[in-house]
Each structure stands twice: as structure tokens, then as C-alpha cells.
Design a protein around this motif. Structure first.
Motif, PDB file in Angstrom:
ATOM      1  N   LEU A  16     -10.527  18.473   0.132  1.00  0.00           N
ATOM      2  CA  LEU A  16      -9.980  19.812   0.315  1.00  0.00           C
ATOM      3  C   LEU A  16      -9.910  20.576  -1.002  1.00  0.00           C
ATOM      4  O   LEU A  16     -10.100  21.796  -1.036  1.00  0.00           O
ATOM      5  CB  LEU A  16      -8.597  19.734   0.963  1.00  0.00           C
ATOM      6  CG  LEU A  16      -8.613  19.393   2.453  1.00  0.00           C
ATOM      7  CD1 LEU A  16      -7.213  19.016   2.935  1.00  0.00           C
ATOM      8  CD2 LEU A  16      -9.160  20.559   3.273  1.00  0.00           C
ATOM      9  N   LYS A  26     -12.165  23.426   0.008  1.00  0.00           N
ATOM     10  CA  LYS A  26     -11.196  24.430   0.471  1.00  0.00           C
ATOM     11  C   LYS A  26     -10.636  24.200   1.864  1.00  0.00           C
ATOM     12  O   LYS A  26      -9.421  24.227   2.048  1.00  0.00           O
ATOM     13  CB  LYS A  26     -11.802  25.843   0.378  1.00  0.00           C
ATOM     14  CG  LYS A  26     -12.156  26.272  -1.035  1.00  0.00           C
ATOM     15  CD  LYS A  26     -12.648  27.707  -1.054  1.00  0.00           C
ATOM     16  CE  LYS A  26     -13.010  28.158  -2.449  1.00  0.00           C
ATOM     17  NZ  LYS A  26     -13.512  29.551  -2.467  1.00  0.00           N
ATOM     18  N   THR A  27     -11.478  24.039   2.879  1.00  0.00           N
ATOM     19  CA  THR A  27     -10.925  23.935   4.232  1.00  0.00           C
ATOM     20  C   THR A  27     -11.876  23.197   5.160  1.00  0.00           C
ATOM     21  O   THR A  27     -13.105  23.268   5.011  1.00  0.00           O
ATOM     22  CB  THR A  27     -10.614  25.330   4.804  1.00  0.00           C
ATOM     23  OG1 THR A  27      -9.968  25.181   6.069  1.00  0.00           O
ATOM     24  CG2 THR A  27     -11.860  26.167   4.976  1.00  0.00           C
ATOM     25  N   THR A  55     -12.013  21.972   9.588  1.00  0.00           N
ATOM     26  CA  THR A  55     -11.362  21.980  10.891  1.00  0.00           C
ATOM     27  C   THR A  55     -10.883  20.565  11.223  1.00  0.00           C
ATOM     28  O   THR A  55     -11.267  19.591  10.582  1.00  0.00           O
ATOM     29  CB  THR A  55     -12.333  22.436  11.994  1.00  0.00           C
ATOM     30  OG1 THR A  55     -13.368  21.449  12.142  1.00  0.00           O
ATOM     31  CG2 THR A  55     -12.943  23.789  11.661  1.00  0.00           C
ATOM     32  N   ARG A  93      -2.109  24.538   7.174  1.00  0.00           N
ATOM     33  CA  ARG A  93      -3.090  24.806   8.212  1.00  0.00           C
ATOM     34  C   ARG A  93      -2.931  26.234   8.720  1.00  0.00           C
ATOM     35  O   ARG A  93      -1.882  26.858   8.552  1.00  0.00           O
ATOM     36  CB  ARG A  93      -2.938  23.827   9.373  1.00  0.00           C
ATOM     37  CG  ARG A  93      -1.620  23.964  10.121  1.00  0.00           C
ATOM     38  CD  ARG A  93      -1.440  22.842  11.133  1.00  0.00           C
ATOM     39  NE  ARG A  93      -0.208  23.036  11.911  1.00  0.00           N
ATOM     40  CZ  ARG A  93       0.283  22.167  12.789  1.00  0.00           C
ATOM     41  NH1 ARG A  93      -0.351  21.024  13.009  1.00  0.00           N
ATOM     42  NH2 ARG A  93       1.391  22.435  13.445  1.00  0.00           N
ATOM     43  N   ARG A 149      -7.523  24.985  11.017  1.00  0.00           N
ATOM     44  CA  ARG A 149      -8.229  24.920   9.729  1.00  0.00           C
ATOM     45  C   ARG A 149      -7.243  24.362   8.720  1.00  0.00           C
ATOM     46  O   ARG A 149      -6.164  24.939   8.535  1.00  0.00           O
ATOM     47  CB  ARG A 149      -8.701  26.305   9.286  1.00  0.00           C
ATOM     48  CG  ARG A 149      -9.989  26.785   9.990  1.00  0.00           C
ATOM     49  CD  ARG A 149      -9.757  27.309  11.365  1.00  0.00           C
ATOM     50  NE  ARG A 149     -10.948  27.984  11.864  1.00  0.00           N
ATOM     51  CZ  ARG A 149     -11.680  27.587  12.887  1.00  0.00           C
ATOM     52  NH1 ARG A 149     -11.322  26.502  13.580  1.00  0.00           N
ATOM     53  NH2 ARG A 149     -12.755  28.260  13.270  1.00  0.00           N
ATOM     54  N   TRP A 150      -7.599  23.273   8.060  1.00  0.00           N
ATOM     55  CA  TRP A 150      -6.680  22.571   7.163  1.00  0.00           C
ATOM     56  C   TRP A 150      -6.985  22.883   5.714  1.00  0.00           C
ATOM     57  O   TRP A 150      -8.144  22.984   5.313  1.00  0.00           O
ATOM     58  CB  TRP A 150      -6.774  21.061   7.413  1.00  0.00           C
ATOM     59  CG  TRP A 150      -6.327  20.671   8.792  1.00  0.00           C
ATOM     60  CD1 TRP A 150      -7.108  20.604   9.909  1.00  0.00           C
ATOM     61  CD2 TRP A 150      -5.006  20.324   9.203  1.00  0.00           C
ATOM     62  NE1 TRP A 150      -6.349  20.242  11.005  1.00  0.00           N
ATOM     63  CE2 TRP A 150      -5.048  20.055  10.586  1.00  0.00           C
ATOM     64  CE3 TRP A 150      -3.786  20.212   8.532  1.00  0.00           C
ATOM     65  CZ2 TRP A 150      -3.929  19.680  11.323  1.00  0.00           C
ATOM     66  CZ3 TRP A 150      -2.661  19.844   9.256  1.00  0.00           C
ATOM     67  CH2 TRP A 150      -2.740  19.577  10.635  1.00  0.00           C
ATOM     68  N   THR A 151      -5.931  23.025   4.912  1.00  0.00           N
ATOM     69  CA  THR A 151      -6.047  23.262   3.481  1.00  0.00           C
ATOM     70  C   THR A 151      -5.011  22.399   2.758  1.00  0.00           C
ATOM     71  O   THR A 151      -4.185  21.736   3.386  1.00  0.00           O
ATOM     72  CB  THR A 151      -5.788  24.739   3.134  1.00  0.00           C
ATOM     73  OG1 THR A 151      -4.415  25.046   3.417  1.00  0.00           O
ATOM     74  CG2 THR A 151      -6.688  25.655   3.940  1.00  0.00           C
ATOM     75  N   THR A 177      -3.824  30.157   0.708  1.00  0.00           N
ATOM     76  CA  THR A 177      -4.151  29.819   2.095  1.00  0.00           C
ATOM     77  C   THR A 177      -4.236  31.075   2.954  1.00  0.00           C
ATOM     78  O   THR A 177      -5.139  31.212   3.792  1.00  0.00           O
ATOM     79  CB  THR A 177      -3.095  28.858   2.669  1.00  0.00           C
ATOM     80  OG1 THR A 177      -3.133  27.630   1.938  1.00  0.00           O
ATOM     81  CG2 THR A 177      -3.359  28.567   4.138  1.00  0.00           C
ATOM     82  N   ALA A 195      -7.502  32.400   4.970  1.00  0.00           N
ATOM     83  CA  ALA A 195      -7.456  32.630   6.415  1.00  0.00           C
ATOM     84  C   ALA A 195      -8.032  33.989   6.785  1.00  0.00           C
ATOM     85  O   ALA A 195      -8.599  34.151   7.873  1.00  0.00           O
ATOM     86  CB  ALA A 195      -6.019  32.517   6.912  1.00  0.00           C
ATOM     87  N   LEU A 253     -15.048  33.147   5.540  1.00  0.00           N
ATOM     88  CA  LEU A 253     -14.518  31.896   6.068  1.00  0.00           C
ATOM     89  C   LEU A 253     -15.505  31.219   7.021  1.00  0.00           C
ATOM     90  O   LEU A 253     -15.730  30.003   6.935  1.00  0.00           O
ATOM     91  CB  LEU A 253     -13.192  32.145   6.783  1.00  0.00           C
ATOM     92  CG  LEU A 253     -12.571  30.940   7.501  1.00  0.00           C
ATOM     93  CD1 LEU A 253     -12.259  29.811   6.519  1.00  0.00           C
ATOM     94  CD2 LEU A 253     -11.308  31.360   8.254  1.00  0.00           C
TER      95      LEU A 253
END
Length: 270
Positions: free
Chosen positions: A19, A23-24, A26, A56, A69-71, A98, A102, A107
Motif C-alpha cells: 500500500l 497507494k490503494t 480493492t 478505506r 478501496r483500501w489505503t 486518503t 478517493a 483513481l
């Protein structure tokens, strides 16, 4: 934070590193990268989220729900900073980053690029002798090649003892074909040691056919291997590792491991 360090598993640390670099991801990306089971993934990710190690977000959609979407969360970002000796980020700064991600117009493109490499990693987890040796993000690519060209990513794929370096361009169908093909001039200007195959990962088979028609008219610069594949056609053939790549100027399709640099002199370990 010190107490959290003793509770992190090696897999947790690996996810934090990914991460930090990319960055991100799913939830489905993380299942394929590290868990193999959606139930195990959700349980662990929710635990890490509750401890502010991960954050997220997702956007409203109908019908159904968009995947999370996880960060990195504030604690996760602090752990990464401590490991590298960097200044500890303020929690508010991490939350702001974050929020900006988003709402970023890029993205979808970022998730497409990451999804490409996730698919290769997932393939390697279930196929002996296959391995993604290298995975560079756009920033790492830019540090290597400067302003000559801006690849979306770079990787080295190994299968059956053979290593194939490549550049990847993820296309969402939002640019004109002339602009997409025009990127090849920058790749042609790279030194011979960086003349890796250029992969165009396209959204649909129709977009791929149209790009090949354009390349037939405009031509491919000398010294380049250019290959294309369509995301919507690749799933049934093993994803980007499978025999989905059509080389410009040649018939048929080959697997990623069968691609070769046009000049034969590219060195991924240089």
C-alpha cells in the motif's frame, strides 16, 4: 504504535509495504495478493481498519455496493515511516491524503494498473515456476527513465526459468488512438538496455482491434516489441500471464513469458 508492532503478522507488514508503494487496492485485489479467501480477507482487513492501521473508502452506487478501496491508515503510515526513518505523518495528513485519493480523477486508472500486476501475482501464487520478480509503480519508473517517457508500470515476469521485462500502458479508452500510439516514440528513445516490450492493456477487444489497425497504418518504431491484450477477453485465458498478447505486425497470440525484446539486448538486471 509500539504495541501494534508486536501484533502485526508478516502478511500484515507485506500489505503495508504494498500500500505504501501502490497507494490503494480493492478487497478483491487483496484477496488475490495475500489471502486466497474473501472471508479471511474481510476478517483481517476489518481488524486492521478498526486499529487505524488501514483506512478505506468507496463511492455510492446502485445497484449493490462498490468494493472497498483500501489505503494506509494513520497507524499504518506511521509504521511505514518508522521503518524507513522518515518523519512521522500527522493522522490528519494521512486522512487528507486518503480523501484526495478517493476523489482523484486518476483513481480508476490507478486501480487498473494495480489490477494488472495483482493478476500476475495471483497467477504466480497458483502456478509453480511463475513469479513476478519486479513491480514498479509510475513514480519508480519515472525515477529510472526521467522525462523521456512515462510508463504506467514496469515488471519482470518469470515463468519456466525465463524472465521477461516489460513496460505497461493501461488504457481506459479515454484517449485518442493517435495519442496512445504516440507514446511509442518515447519508448523508442530509451537506451537499448531499457528497450523492453511495451504492453498495452486495453479495456475491450474492439478497442484492441482499432489500436492494431492504427498501428498498421502508422507503423511501430524500429527496435520495439509492442503487444496488446484486452481485459475483457483475457480472463478466460489466464489473465495477463496467459496467451493473450498480440504482437503488432505478427499474427496469433502468445503468453507473457513468450514475448521478447525486438533487439534482444534489453537487460532487466542492469
Amino acid at each position: 504504535m509500539a504495541g501494534e508492532l508486536t501484533r502485526l503478522t508478516p502478511r500484515d507488514r507485506h500489505l503495508l509495504e504494498l500500500l505504501d508503494q501502490h497507494k490503494t487496492f480493492t478487497t478483491e485485489h487483496l484477496v488475490e495478493l495475500a489471502f486466497g479467501s474473501i472471508g479471511r480477507a474481510r476478517n483481517r482487513l476489518n481488524t486492521l481498519h478498526a486499529r487505524d492501521i488501514l483506512d478505506r473508502f468507496r463511492h455510492y452506487q446502485r445497484p449493490g455496493s462498490q468494493s472497498w478501496r483500501w489505503t494506509l491508515g494513520p497507524v499504518g503510515a506511521a509504521i511505514i515511516a518508522a521503518a524507513s526513518g522518515a518523519t512521522m505523518p500527522r493522522p490528519a495528513t494521512v486522512r487528507d491524503a486518503t480523501a484526495r485519493l478517493a476523489m482523484s480523477p486518476t483513481l480508476a486508472h490507478l486501480l487498473t494498473v494495480n489490477g494488472f500486476f495483482v493478476a500476475l501475482t495471483g497467477h504466480a501464487r497458483t502456478h509453480d515456476g511463475a513469479r513476478l520478480i519486479r513491480w514498479w509503480n509510475e513514480t519508480r519508473c519515472r525515477e529510472t527513465v526521467g522525462a523521456v517517457v512515462r510508463p504506467d508500470g514496469h515488471g519482470v515476469w518469470q515463468s519456466a526459468g525465463r524472465a521477461v521485462p516489460f513496460w505497461v500502458e493501461a488504457d481506459l479508452g479515454t484517449e485518442t488512438l493517435s495519442r496512445v500510439a504516440g507514446k511509442l516514440a518515447g519508448y523508442a528513445a530509451l537506451p537499448p538496455g531499457r528497450a523492453y516490450p511495451v504492453l498495452f492493456w486495453l479495456p475491450t477487444g474492439t478497442r484492441e482491434l482499432n489500436l492494431h489497425a492504427h498501428l498498421t497504418r502508422s507503423g511501430v518504431p524500429d527496435g520495439l516489441t509492442v503487444a496488446t491484450a484486452a481485459d475483457d477477453d483475457a480472463a478466460e485465458l489466464g489473465g495477463p500471464a496467459g496467451p493473450v498478447w498480440r504482437v503488432a505486425g505478427h499474427g496469433g497470440r502468445v503468453s507473457l513469458a513468450d514475448l521478447t525484446p525486438a533487439g534482444g539486448g534489453a537487460r532487466w538486471d542492469a
